[in-house]
Design a protein around this motif. Structure first.
Motif, short mmCIF file in Angstrom:
data_model
loop_
_atom_site.label_atom_id
_atom_site.label_comp_id
_atom_site.label_asym_id
_atom_site.label_seq_id
_atom_site.Cartn_x
_atom_site.Cartn_y
_atom_site.Cartn_z
N ALA A 199 5.84 11.73 -5.49
CA ALA A 199 5.77 11.48 -6.46
C ALA A 199 6.00 10.42 -7.06
O ALA A 199 5.04 9.90 -7.97
N VAL A 200 6.45 9.71 -6.85
CA VAL A 200 7.12 8.10 -7.45
C VAL A 200 6.17 7.56 -7.58
O VAL A 200 5.30 6.16 -8.55
N VAL A 201 5.75 7.39 -6.04
CA VAL A 201 4.56 6.02 -6.12
C VAL A 201 2.92 7.02 -6.58
O VAL A 201 2.19 5.97 -6.89
N VAL A 202 3.27 7.33 -5.75
CA VAL A 202 1.95 8.08 -6.44
C VAL A 202 1.64 8.12 -7.68
O VAL A 202 0.77 8.37 -8.12
N GLY A 203 2.61 8.33 -8.81
CA GLY A 203 2.53 7.96 -9.96
C GLY A 203 3.05 6.90 -10.64
O GLY A 203 2.53 6.99 -12.15
N GLY A 204 2.38 6.07 -9.78
CA GLY A 204 2.31 5.05 -9.91
C GLY A 204 3.76 3.64 -10.13
O GLY A 204 3.77 2.26 -10.63
N THR A 205 4.81 3.79 -9.42
CA THR A 205 5.91 3.15 -9.77
C THR A 205 5.68 2.39 -8.59
O THR A 205 5.92 2.88 -7.78
N PRO A 206 6.09 0.99 -8.79
CA PRO A 206 5.57 0.08 -7.33
C PRO A 206 6.76 0.64 -6.98
O PRO A 206 7.71 0.20 -6.66
N LEU A 207 6.51 -0.10 -4.87
CA LEU A 207 7.98 0.15 -4.52
C LEU A 207 8.71 -1.41 -4.20
O LEU A 207 9.68 -1.65 -3.87
N SER A 208 7.62 -1.66 -5.14
CA SER A 208 8.29 -3.61 -5.30
C SER A 208 9.03 -3.99 -6.74
O SER A 208 10.05 -4.56 -6.75
N GLY A 209 9.50 -2.59 -7.49
CA GLY A 209 10.51 -2.73 -7.99
C GLY A 209 10.12 -3.26 -9.24
O GLY A 209 8.68 -3.72 -9.72
N GLY A 210 11.10 -2.92 -10.61
CA GLY A 210 10.40 -3.74 -11.52
C GLY A 210 9.23 -2.73 -12.83
O GLY A 210 9.49 -3.56 -13.89
#
Length: 320
Positions: free
Chosen positions: A257-268
């Motif tokens: 949900a988080v990744v598909v929602g546009g939050t990058p795994l690289s943070g920030g």
């Protein structure tokens, strides 16, 4: 082909990838809604929408905490085990009253969060390793406290899991309220700005004098509390405590949900609206496959494909 044409094509491709990164999850939700309206019998019924909303509410709550962890350039693999620990504590202390059991479950989430945060912030253990250790330990502790499924017979828990206000279930209202609260914290508070700065560059945040260790501990405590709350909500919905299966693979659903929602795994960066839409997308995808008699294994395959596409879009954007 001229350099101008090549440049224009590259710009168009970059723009398309940016739109996919920012709004692809909403497009996916819209497409699934259209497909289900056209092909799934009784999809537009009030009962179906209520069922889908109630089922996705705990996923949204867990995903909110996961978004904070990923935004700090970390991850929390222990969320499913925290849900299991919470359901065990609810069952164990429900005899003292619903609110006492509720607080005991949240305290369990706090303790797991403190352990995760301490390992990451003070010991220097990688988040994936630290939370993996608590994932195993948390599930084991939950099974020690409650070795088998147990019915939850409490009027307050039953009301929490089944009743509604103006037709909107309590579980949905709680999930929506928490989403608004977390969005406010991320965008409008000092803590939220510090979290994003740490996720963008932890060494730079340390040089700037930010309280990196304190923020990281609070991030994992928040994730633990939200996961424990999701465990309480799921227990109320099921009217049973089952630490063996409750929360199983929840970390996969939350990360998706988080990744598909546009939050990058690289943070920030943390996108709360996208995270909620990502959870809805996964729920609709699962429901679509089930309603069309496809085996559950196809759901996991579909989630994997969605994750790969989302990470690819983020990777391409990061190159620019």
């Amino acid at each position: 082909m001229t350099e101008l044409t090549v440049g224009r094509d590259s710009l168009d491709r970059a723009r398309l990838l940016r739109l996919l990164q920012d709004y692809g999850v909403y497009l996916g939700v819209a497409v699934l809604l259209i497909v289900n309206i056209a092909l799934t019998p009784h999809f537009l019924s009030t009962e179906n929408f209520r069922t889908q909303a109630v089922q996705v509410a705990p996923v949204i709550v867990v995903a909110l905490g996961m978004a904070l962890a990923i935004g700090s350039e970390g991850v929390d693999l222990s969320v499913g085990s925290v849900m299991a620990l919470a359901t065990s504590l609810v069952s164990l202390y429900l005899g003292y009253g619903m609110w006492f059991a509720f607080l005991a479950a949240l305290l369990g989430g706090v303790l797991v969060g403190v352990a995760n945060g301490a390992l990451v912030a003070f010991v220097g253990v990688q988040p994936i390793v630290a939370t993996l250790a608590l994932m195993v330990a948390g599930r084991g502790l939950a099974l020690v406290l409650l070795p088998q499924l147990k019915d939850v017979r409490d009027p307050g828990m039953a009301a929490l899991g089944s009743e509604a206000v103006f037709g909107i279930p309590y579980l949905v209202l709680i999930a929506a309220g928490l989403a608004l609260l977390v969005a406010f914290v991320v965008r409008r508070t000092t803590f939220g700005r510090q979290l994003l700065a740490i996720g963008d560059s932890r060494p730079a945040a340390q040089l700037a004098g930010l309280p990196v260790r304190r923020v990281l501990i609070l991030v994992y405590v928040a994730s633990g509390i939200l996961a424990a709350l999701a465990g309480v909500l799921a227990t109320a919905r099921l009217t049973a405590s089952d630490p063996t299966s409750l929360g199983t693979l929840m970390e996969l659903s939350a990360i998706t949900a988080v990744v598909v929602g546009g939050t990058p795994l690289s943070g920030g960066r943390v996108r709360i609206g996208g995270t909620v839409a990502g959870a809805v997308l996964i729920q609709l995808l699962t429901a679509t496959l089930i309603k069309h008699d496809l085996p559950p294994s196809w759901t996991q395959i579909a989630q994997a494909v969605v994750i790969v596409l989302a990470v690819y879009a983020a990777r391409e954007r990061g190159k620019r």
